[in-house]
Design a protein around this motif. Structure first.
Motif, PDB file in Angstrom:
ATOM      1  N   MET A  62       0.853  -1.194   0.000  1.00  0.00           N
ATOM      2  CA  MET A  62       0.000   0.000   0.000  1.00  0.00           C
ATOM      3  C   MET A  62       0.887   1.242   0.000  1.00  0.00           C
ATOM      4  O   MET A  62       1.887   1.298   0.704  1.00  0.00           O
ATOM      5  N   ARG A  63       0.486   2.234  -0.787  1.00  0.00           N
ATOM      6  CA  ARG A  63       1.237   3.491  -0.881  1.00  0.00           C
ATOM      7  C   ARG A  63       0.632   4.529   0.062  1.00  0.00           C
ATOM      8  O   ARG A  63      -0.579   4.710   0.088  1.00  0.00           O
ATOM      9  N   TRP A  64       1.501   5.230   0.811  1.00  0.00           N
ATOM     10  CA  TRP A  64       1.047   6.264   1.746  1.00  0.00           C
ATOM     11  C   TRP A  64       0.253   7.356   1.042  1.00  0.00           C
ATOM     12  O   TRP A  64      -0.678   7.917   1.609  1.00  0.00           O
ATOM     13  N   LEU A  65       0.635   7.671  -0.194  1.00  0.00           N
ATOM     14  CA  LEU A  65      -0.029   8.762  -0.907  1.00  0.00           C
ATOM     15  C   LEU A  65      -1.373   8.351  -1.493  1.00  0.00           C
ATOM     16  O   LEU A  65      -2.086   9.193  -2.041  1.00  0.00           O
ATOM     17  N   ASP A  66      -1.730   7.071  -1.366  1.00  0.00           N
ATOM     18  CA  ASP A  66      -3.027   6.598  -1.865  1.00  0.00           C
ATOM     19  C   ASP A  66      -4.146   6.814  -0.856  1.00  0.00           C
ATOM     20  O   ASP A  66      -5.264   6.340  -1.067  1.00  0.00           O
ATOM     21  N   CYS A  67      -3.859   7.509   0.223  1.00  0.00           N
ATOM     22  CA  CYS A  67      -4.923   7.958   1.126  1.00  0.00           C
ATOM     23  C   CYS A  67      -4.555   9.348   1.627  1.00  0.00           C
ATOM     24  O   CYS A  67      -3.385   9.659   1.846  1.00  0.00           O
ATOM     25  N   GLU A  68      -5.564  10.162   1.754  1.00  0.00           N
ATOM     26  CA  GLU A  68      -5.375  11.534   2.217  1.00  0.00           C
ATOM     27  C   GLU A  68      -6.425  11.816   3.284  1.00  0.00           C
ATOM     28  O   GLU A  68      -7.584  11.444   3.133  1.00  0.00           O
ATOM     29  N   VAL A  69      -5.997  12.450   4.361  1.00  0.00           N
ATOM     30  CA  VAL A  69      -6.931  12.843   5.409  1.00  0.00           C
ATOM     31  C   VAL A  69      -7.455  14.237   5.057  1.00  0.00           C
ATOM     32  O   VAL A  69      -6.681  15.166   4.855  1.00  0.00           O
ATOM     33  N   ARG A  70      -8.752  14.332   4.979  1.00  0.00           N
ATOM     34  CA  ARG A  70      -9.421  15.601   4.690  1.00  0.00           C
ATOM     35  C   ARG A  70     -10.418  15.896   5.792  1.00  0.00           C
ATOM     36  O   ARG A  70     -10.646  15.078   6.667  1.00  0.00           O
ATOM     37  N   ARG A  71     -11.051  17.063   5.718  1.00  0.00           N
ATOM     38  CA  ARG A  71     -12.101  17.438   6.676  1.00  0.00           C
ATOM     39  C   ARG A  71     -13.358  17.796   5.902  1.00  0.00           C
ATOM     40  O   ARG A  71     -13.299  18.462   4.878  1.00  0.00           O
ATOM     41  N   ASN A  72     -14.506  17.338   6.425  1.00  0.00           N
ATOM     42  CA  ASN A  72     -15.774  17.667   5.776  1.00  0.00           C
ATOM     43  C   ASN A  72     -16.218  19.071   6.208  1.00  0.00           C
ATOM     44  O   ASN A  72     -15.503  19.752   6.958  1.00  0.00           O
TER      45      ASN A  72
END
Length: 116
Positions: A62-72
């Motif tokens: 799994m690549r770290w950049l394949d998930c991003e933490v965002r805010r709704n």
């Protein structure tokens, strides 16, 4: 049904020192939007990604950049997943990922619960 739980804690000062010591580390761990945040928020996002990896069974590849933490719109954090992380989420038939992040006193923690 809960199919995965993960948690992680990061010492913010140690995370900052690692980024300073290893050129390019931030680019491997954090998206460009995440790198624009304060060091506390960057450490929190790293903890969140670590917690997610644990909830997904810590599979290799799994690549770290394949998930991003965002805010709704209400400020709640969530994951935007793609690529290798999205493939694992689909393989585990995960329908919802819950994320909680906190940082205080030089530490940051993250908790992830995955539901099918």
């Amino acid at each position: 049904m809960i199919v995965g739980i993960g948690t992680d804690m990061v010492v913010i000062e140690r995370f900052s020192a690692a980024l300073n010591r290893q050129p390019g580390l931030a680019e491997r761990l954090l998206t460009s939007a995440e790198r624009e945040l304060s060091i506390e928020s960057q450490a929190a996002r790293f903890a969140a990604k670590e917690a997610l990896a644990k909830a997904l069974g810590s599979p290799g590849g799994m690549r770290w950049l394949d998930c991003e933490v965002r805010r709704n719109g209400q400020g709640q954090p969530y994951f935007d997943v793609r690529g290798t992380v999205e493939a694992r989420v689909k393989a585990m038939r995960i329908g919802r990922i819950h994320l909680s992040i906190s940082h205080d006193g030089g530490f940051t923690t993250a908790m992830v619960v995955c539901e099918s």
